[in-house]
Design an enzyme around this catalytic site. Sequence first.
Site, PDB file in Angstrom:
ATOM      1  N   GLN A 208       0.887  -1.172   0.000  1.00 33.37           N
ATOM      2  CA  GLN A 208       0.000   0.000   0.000  1.00 33.37           C
ATOM      3  C   GLN A 208       0.919   1.215   0.000  1.00 33.37           C
ATOM      4  O   GLN A 208       1.433   1.615   1.030  1.00 33.37           O
ATOM      5  CB  GLN A 208      -0.915  -0.017   1.232  1.00 33.37           C
ATOM      6  CG  GLN A 208      -1.687   1.282   1.457  1.00 33.37           C
ATOM      7  CD  GLN A 208      -2.532   1.698   0.271  1.00 33.37           C
ATOM      8  OE1 GLN A 208      -3.152   0.867  -0.382  1.00 33.37           O
ATOM      9  NE2 GLN A 208      -2.542   2.985  -0.054  1.00 33.37           N
TER      10      GLN A 208
ATOM     11  N   GLY B 209     -10.592   0.699   2.084  1.00 33.45           N
ATOM     12  CA  GLY B 209     -11.672   0.095   1.321  1.00 33.45           C
ATOM     13  C   GLY B 209     -11.121  -0.406  -0.001  1.00 33.45           C
ATOM     14  O   GLY B 209     -11.300  -1.553  -0.387  1.00 33.45           O
TER      15      GLY B 209
ATOM     16  N   GLU C 241      -6.669   2.526  -5.706  1.00 34.21           N
ATOM     17  CA  GLU C 241      -6.884   2.634  -7.150  1.00 34.21           C
ATOM     18  C   GLU C 241      -5.635   2.325  -7.962  1.00 34.21           C
ATOM     19  O   GLU C 241      -5.368   2.996  -8.957  1.00 34.21           O
ATOM     20  CB  GLU C 241      -7.397   4.036  -7.474  1.00 34.21           C
ATOM     21  CG  GLU C 241      -6.408   5.178  -7.165  1.00 34.21           C
ATOM     22  CD  GLU C 241      -6.536   5.764  -5.773  1.00 34.21           C
ATOM     23  OE1 GLU C 241      -7.014   5.056  -4.866  1.00 34.21           O
ATOM     24  OE2 GLU C 241      -6.146   6.930  -5.576  1.00 34.21           O
TER      25      GLU C 241
ATOM     26  N   HIS D 164     -15.925   3.908  -7.102  1.00 34.70           N
ATOM     27  CA  HIS D 164     -14.937   4.890  -6.649  1.00 34.70           C
ATOM     28  C   HIS D 164     -13.545   4.569  -7.201  1.00 34.70           C
ATOM     29  O   HIS D 164     -12.896   5.431  -7.801  1.00 34.70           O
ATOM     30  CB  HIS D 164     -14.927   4.921  -5.116  1.00 34.70           C
ATOM     31  CG  HIS D 164     -14.003   5.945  -4.546  1.00 34.70           C
ATOM     32  ND1 HIS D 164     -14.407   7.235  -4.264  1.00 34.70           N
ATOM     33  CD2 HIS D 164     -12.689   5.894  -4.231  1.00 34.70           C
ATOM     34  CE1 HIS D 164     -13.377   7.921  -3.802  1.00 34.70           C
ATOM     35  NE2 HIS D 164     -12.321   7.127  -3.756  1.00 34.70           N
ATOM     36  N   GLU D 165     -13.113   3.334  -7.010  1.00 31.43           N
ATOM     37  CA  GLU D 165     -11.754   2.987  -7.461  1.00 31.43           C
ATOM     38  C   GLU D 165     -11.647   3.077  -8.986  1.00 31.43           C
ATOM     39  O   GLU D 165     -10.642   3.525  -9.528  1.00 31.43           O
ATOM     40  CB  GLU D 165     -11.358   1.586  -6.981  1.00 31.43           C
ATOM     41  CG  GLU D 165     -11.426   1.380  -5.464  1.00 31.43           C
ATOM     42  CD  GLU D 165     -10.830   2.493  -4.641  1.00 31.43           C
ATOM     43  OE1 GLU D 165      -9.848   3.127  -5.086  1.00 31.43           O
ATOM     44  OE2 GLU D 165     -11.346   2.761  -3.541  1.00 31.43           O
TER      45      GLU D 165
ATOM     46  N   HIS E 150     -11.243   6.598 -10.230  1.00 32.01           N
ATOM     47  CA  HIS E 150      -9.870   7.092 -10.087  1.00 32.01           C
ATOM     48  C   HIS E 150      -9.059   6.900 -11.375  1.00 32.01           C
ATOM     49  O   HIS E 150      -8.014   7.540 -11.542  1.00 32.01           O
ATOM     50  CB  HIS E 150      -9.154   6.369  -8.952  1.00 32.01           C
ATOM     51  CG  HIS E 150      -9.297   7.026  -7.619  1.00 32.01           C
ATOM     52  ND1 HIS E 150      -8.965   8.343  -7.387  1.00 32.01           N
ATOM     53  CD2 HIS E 150      -9.719   6.532  -6.422  1.00 32.01           C
ATOM     54  CE1 HIS E 150      -9.179   8.627  -6.101  1.00 32.01           C
ATOM     55  NE2 HIS E 150      -9.641   7.558  -5.500  1.00 32.01           N
TER      56      HIS E 150
ATOM     57  N   GLU F  80      -9.483  12.816  -4.589  1.00 32.70           N
ATOM     58  CA  GLU F  80     -10.545  12.150  -3.822  1.00 32.70           C
ATOM     59  C   GLU F  80     -11.908  12.838  -3.944  1.00 32.70           C
ATOM     60  O   GLU F  80     -12.932  12.173  -4.003  1.00 32.70           O
ATOM     61  CB  GLU F  80     -10.139  12.025  -2.350  1.00 32.70           C
ATOM     62  CG  GLU F  80      -8.912  11.144  -2.133  1.00 32.70           C
ATOM     63  CD  GLU F  80      -9.081   9.717  -2.654  1.00 32.70           C
ATOM     64  OE1 GLU F  80     -10.199   9.338  -3.046  1.00 32.70           O
ATOM     65  OE2 GLU F  80      -8.073   8.993  -2.696  1.00 32.70           O
TER      66      GLU F  80
ATOM     67  N   ASP G  74      -1.478  11.276   5.336  1.00 32.63           N
ATOM     68  CA  ASP G  74      -2.493  10.246   5.506  1.00 32.63           C
ATOM     69  C   ASP G  74      -3.613  10.681   6.448  1.00 32.63           C
ATOM     70  O   ASP G  74      -4.670  10.085   6.478  1.00 32.63           O
ATOM     71  CB  ASP G  74      -1.863   8.959   6.068  1.00 32.63           C
ATOM     72  CG  ASP G  74      -0.931   8.301   5.060  1.00 32.63           C
ATOM     73  OD1 ASP G  74      -1.081   8.590   3.861  1.00 32.63           O
ATOM     74  OD2 ASP G  74      -0.061   7.526   5.477  1.00 32.63           O
TER      75      ASP G  74
ATOM     76  N   TYR H  59     -12.544  14.201   0.605  1.00 36.25           N
ATOM     77  CA  TYR H  59     -13.507  13.420  -0.175  1.00 36.25           C
ATOM     78  C   TYR H  59     -14.844  14.169  -0.259  1.00 36.25           C
ATOM     79  O   TYR H  59     -15.347  14.456  -1.339  1.00 36.25           O
ATOM     80  CB  TYR H  59     -13.798  12.073   0.491  1.00 36.25           C
ATOM     81  CG  TYR H  59     -12.677  11.072   0.489  1.00 36.25           C
ATOM     82  CD1 TYR H  59     -12.716   9.980  -0.374  1.00 36.25           C
ATOM     83  CD2 TYR H  59     -11.603  11.173   1.359  1.00 36.25           C
ATOM     84  CE1 TYR H  59     -11.710   9.025  -0.367  1.00 36.25           C
ATOM     85  CE2 TYR H  59     -10.585  10.228   1.368  1.00 36.25           C
ATOM     86  CZ  TYR H  59     -10.646   9.162   0.508  1.00 36.25           C
ATOM     87  OH  TYR H  59      -9.646   8.219   0.518  1.00 36.25           O
TER      88      TYR H  59
HETATM   89 ZN   LIG Z   1     -10.262   7.402  -3.522  1.00 33.45          ZN
END
Ligand SMILES: [Zn+2]
Length: 632
Positions: free
Chosen positions: A167, A296, A299, A323-324, A327, A346, A401, A409
């Site tokens: 990640q 969740g 992307e 959502h992904e 992106h 976002e 982060d 968002y």
């Molecule tokens: Zn996102």
Amino acid sequence: MRVFFLSLAIFAVTACSPDEEVAHEEATQQKEPVDISHDYFSFANTDQFVTDHVNLDLTVDFALKELRGVAILKMRRLDPEATHIILDTRDLHIDGVLVNDSESEFEYAQTDKVLGQALKITLPAGLEQQQDLDVTIHYRTDPSASALQWLPPELTAGGKHPYMFSQSQSIHARSWVPLQDTPSVRITYEATIHTPPELLAVMSADNDPLTTRTGEYSFTMPQPIPSYLLAIAVGNIYFAPIGEQTGIYTEPELLDASTFEFASTQQMLETAESMYGPYQWGRYDLLVLPPSFPFGGMENPRLSFITPSVLAGDSSLVSLIAHELAHSWSGNLVSNKTWRDIWLNEGTTSYLDSRLMEVLFGKDRADEERVLSYRELQLGLKEISPAMQALAPMELLDDPDESQGSLHYHKGQLFLQHLENLYGRETFDPFLAAYFKHFEFQSISSEQFLDYLDLNLLQKYPGKFSRSQAEEWLYQPGIPADAPVPQSETLVQAARLATSWAAGEVPVEEIPLSNWSPQATVHFINNLPIELSEVQLSELDSSFGFSQSRNAEIGRAWFIQVAVRRHLPAYKAMEEHLNRYGRTRLIYPVYLALAKNGEDADLADELFTGARSKYHPLTIIRIESGLKALKE
Ligand SMILES: [Zn+2]
């Protein structure tokens, strides 16, 4: 612990670890205006050298929990006077550096808790005038690499093979590849990955669904991407198609459930293309990960990483896929230049995903999700300092982060919704499609967005919205007074029933919960009045089975209530919830609610200790810092 505060001074100080309390206080008092052209979350001297391509050859060693091998960075000189290359790293073990085949001196020039270590490479003599440089770095990662999670077999769905995944967002790519770790630089890449022969490696690149298992896998990513989109996963992974250019990678145990749940993915992709222009990445596949994936979804281009917590059995949580996928336009095609501009990724994506959900699942469902998003925005505003409530803050973010919660968002989505309302979809949709085309494969700042908006929408259709109104969204705290307020009739009814049932005016049998979407159920739970009795809570749970819900969002909403209200009969189920999921969103607020209810701070610690081996390093850091902050 990662909640601490950067000040500009930190960049003038090397290898010191200031007392966090002091650092916090000083930073709070002396925030300086941001030089918005600079990425404060990277050490890299990108004004002197820039990377165009990265070539990786890495061995995945599960026993040592390390990746080891070679990264070759193809770099270009921008400054003829420059004598050093500075790269971002975090906890990497560097064994040697070559520049154009000549051995080079290197050292860690700076260390910072958020940024990691600056790797300073001295250019060997004779390369002073060289334009193109191949920087070869032999290295291995540390078992504690912040981007990587190494799962033992028992934490996978199949239970027989180990699993590793990355990640990289926001600034964790540097913990597995030494590079210029800033979204302002875009790279193409290729990679050769060596794994145990029975396992499969996949990356954010040209995965081949027909690959045979050999233990050696090659990848190419021909489109330039920011480093935070570098991604890898290795495990007992198999593939099943769901559409012409879409499919699922996951463990065999989750393959059927995933293809069923995400069957609409191909249709989503075609819908998005019809609205926002061609999908530019070839295939679009999903990697459904083990439960400890902290988010969740992520992307990663061509291969979104997805939490299994959205396998609800009824496609009720597939807005995550929308959502992904979205992106692929907002974020991957047009990226934020620095993490201060993350709302461009976002906020725009949240707006896009709501539009896709509306086409695929109807306006009612999309409106329900808009209302829930608005509610999270309102709650979030209470937790975020005024300076960080701006979409594009003019002060330094503390940590990319965490600084803005989820404000970027929801407020970003609301901003674009506002523009849509003012100009109409017939104007606003083509505007967005043209925006993606204009900035494709670039990383841009909020100010570039503002200039583009001004020229191509505000000035083109004068009298509707001014630049200074747009600036209020970008630079001021809170929500502008004329912002839209999303509405949903179903959710209004759900909230009303929560109150009237609690007051004894409506019997539980008359709550039509089985007809509601999970979103309406979540809203019902969120709107339960604070003064409920134990008997009432038990009645709800026995009538609707909230504690046993297969829907992770219903579980989240319910167990927050359980923890806030100390509803002890559901504590056992709450513990199971905390052990079932590793996605930060689903568990962090439950721990926090428990620790804050006045009686259960120790229990929160105890449950966290019991479950933490199942969580990702980023999730652990988040929960630890949240629980610690409550004790201060
Ligand atoms: Zn996102």
